[in-house]
Design a protein around this motif. Structure first.
Motif, PDB file in Angstrom:
ATOM      1  N   GLU A 188       6.710   2.450  -2.081  1.00 48.32           N
ATOM      2  CA  GLU A 188       7.815   3.163  -1.425  1.00 48.32           C
ATOM      3  C   GLU A 188       7.343   4.483  -0.803  1.00 48.32           C
ATOM      4  OE1 GLU A 188      11.067   2.965  -4.218  1.00 48.32           O
ATOM      5  OE2 GLU A 188      12.359   4.124  -2.888  1.00 48.32           O
ATOM      6  N   MET A 189       6.455   5.162  -1.509  1.00 42.01           N
ATOM      7  CA  MET A 189       5.945   6.459  -1.012  1.00 42.01           C
ATOM      8  C   MET A 189       5.128   6.273   0.268  1.00 42.01           C
ATOM      9  SD  MET A 189       4.333   8.386  -4.266  1.00 42.01           S
ATOM     10  CE  MET A 189       5.298   8.767  -5.716  1.00 42.01           C
ATOM     11  N   VAL A 190       4.212   5.298   0.233  1.00 43.17           N
ATOM     12  CA  VAL A 190       3.348   5.110   1.416  1.00 43.17           C
ATOM     13  C   VAL A 190       4.200   4.672   2.602  1.00 43.17           C
ATOM     14  CG1 VAL A 190       1.392   3.842   2.382  1.00 43.17           C
ATOM     15  CG2 VAL A 190       1.297   4.651   0.029  1.00 43.17           C
ATOM     16  N   GLU A 191       5.177   3.798   2.356  1.00 46.47           N
ATOM     17  CA  GLU A 191       6.070   3.367   3.441  1.00 46.47           C
ATOM     18  C   GLU A 191       6.810   4.563   4.045  1.00 46.47           C
ATOM     19  OE1 GLU A 191       8.438   0.421   1.530  1.00 46.47           O
ATOM     20  OE2 GLU A 191       7.143  -1.224   2.191  1.00 46.47           O
ATOM     21  N   ALA A 192       7.194   5.501   3.183  1.00 52.01           N
ATOM     22  CA  ALA A 192       7.949   6.665   3.665  1.00 52.01           C
ATOM     23  C   ALA A 192       7.122   7.501   4.640  1.00 52.01           C
ATOM     24  CB  ALA A 192       8.406   7.520   2.483  1.00 52.01           C
ATOM     25  N   ALA A 193       5.785   7.453   4.479  1.00 52.83           N
ATOM     26  CA  ALA A 193       4.919   8.256   5.348  1.00 52.83           C
ATOM     27  C   ALA A 193       5.078   7.876   6.818  1.00 52.83           C
ATOM     28  CB  ALA A 193       3.465   8.101   4.924  1.00 52.83           C
ATOM     29  N   LEU A 194       5.483   6.620   7.066  1.00 50.14           N
ATOM     30  CA  LEU A 194       5.628   6.176   8.464  1.00 50.14           C
ATOM     31  C   LEU A 194       6.991   6.535   9.048  1.00 50.14           C
ATOM     32  CD1 LEU A 194       3.992   2.637   8.207  1.00 50.14           C
ATOM     33  CD2 LEU A 194       3.031   4.672   9.287  1.00 50.14           C
TER      34      LEU A 194
END
Ligand code: CAA
Length: 262
Positions: free
Chosen positions: A214-220
């Protein structure tokens, strides 16, 4: 639970992952409406099944992951039909909502919708025979399952423009160099390597896995400040779970953690 689909083969492994094989070898696994419906249905099934903590998506046969959206299905569609069906949005949106990791094991051509499907996964492990491309311009159209956006974010504007405007393919080495694939492995050992990766992910705390994804996805999707704040709050929230206590206690006690997903 049958795990039986016309266009997919499903293989569940006791280490906590499942292999989903796109199974239309006669059409180089071209993606049609039935295949996306099957994939969405399977994701519905495994979303809440604790015995599956990671998925591998690959293509049947030795030649293709998927050679694109099914051109024969699309050829005679009218604008009204495409618009009304909101063509492929259902499959696309279902994959983006799936909360467990999906690894694309790209075993050959990943073209058009095939490349887009691979990019919808969380990361791509490529066989050294993989070929990536967005050749829709050859058909007088353009990417339609997010390719123009995800490819540009992954490889940058220059390479994305080059690929969509000329339809040239990237080989596995260039895909890794450019950030499209995370690893390249020999064709013969692709599935063995990806199974090891999936088993490793499935052995982690499923709650921590979900939070990391979820965190890495939020970066985009966010600014840096918003993203870091989101990360911090999610990091804090992990301290509410038994798995955090277990993971840190196991480190201190020099033993392997036993995660329960609580
Ligand atoms: N849709 C439907 N059928 C396809 C297909 C596709 N995307 N790609 C391949 N096939 C079929 C072929 O028609 C052929 O079927 P028949 O035996 O019945 O003729 C079979 O798969 C084998 O393909 P080829 O004989 O063409 O195999 P090849 O080794 O000579 O070539 C290839 C391989 C270069 C991948 C070639 O098949 C090809 O160029 N495929 C189309 C690639 C493409 O344009 N993809 C983009 C599709 S549009 C899209 O994806 C839009 C979107 O974003 C939503």
């Amino acid at each position: 639970m049958t795990d039986t689909y016309d266009t997919l083969l499903i293989e569940r492994h006791e280490e906590g992952y499942a292999v989903v094989t796109l199974n239309r070898p006669e059409a180089l696994n071209a993606l049609n409406s039935a295949l996306f419906a099957d994939l969405a249905a399977f994701l519905d099934v495994v979303e809440h099944d604790d015995s599956v903590r990671c998925l591998i998506l690959t293509g049947s046969g030795d030649k293709a992951f998927a050679a694109g959206a099914d051109i024969k299905e699309m050829a005679d569609q009218s604008y009204a039909q495409m618009y009304k069906a909101n063509f492929f949005s259902h499959g696309h949106d279902r994959i983006t909502r799936f909360r467990k990791p999906i690894i694309a094991a790209v075993n050959g051509f990943a073209l058009g919708g095939g490349c887009e499907l691979a990019m919808l996964c969380d990361f791509i492990v490529a066989s050294d025979r993989a070929k990536f491309g967005q050749p829709e311009i050859n058909l007088g159209v353009a990417p339609g399952i997010g390719g123009s956006q995800r490819l540009t974010r992954l490889v940058g504007k220059s390479k994305a423009m080059d690929m969509v405007l000329t339809a040239r393919m990237m080989d596995a080495a260039e895909a890794e160099r450019s950030g499209l694939a995370s690893r390249v492995v020999p064709h013969e050992t692709l599935m063995e390597e990806v199974r090891k990766i999936a088993a490793k992910i499935a052995g982690h705390s499923p709650l921590a896995v979900m939070a990391n994804k979820e965190m890495v996805e939020a970066a985009l999707e966010t600014t840096l400040t918003q993203g870091v704040q989101f990360e911090r709050r999610l990091f804090h929230s992990l301290f509410a779970f038994d798995d955090q206590k277990e993971g840190m206690a196991a480190f201190v006690e020099k033993r392997k953690p036993v995660f329960t997903g609580r």
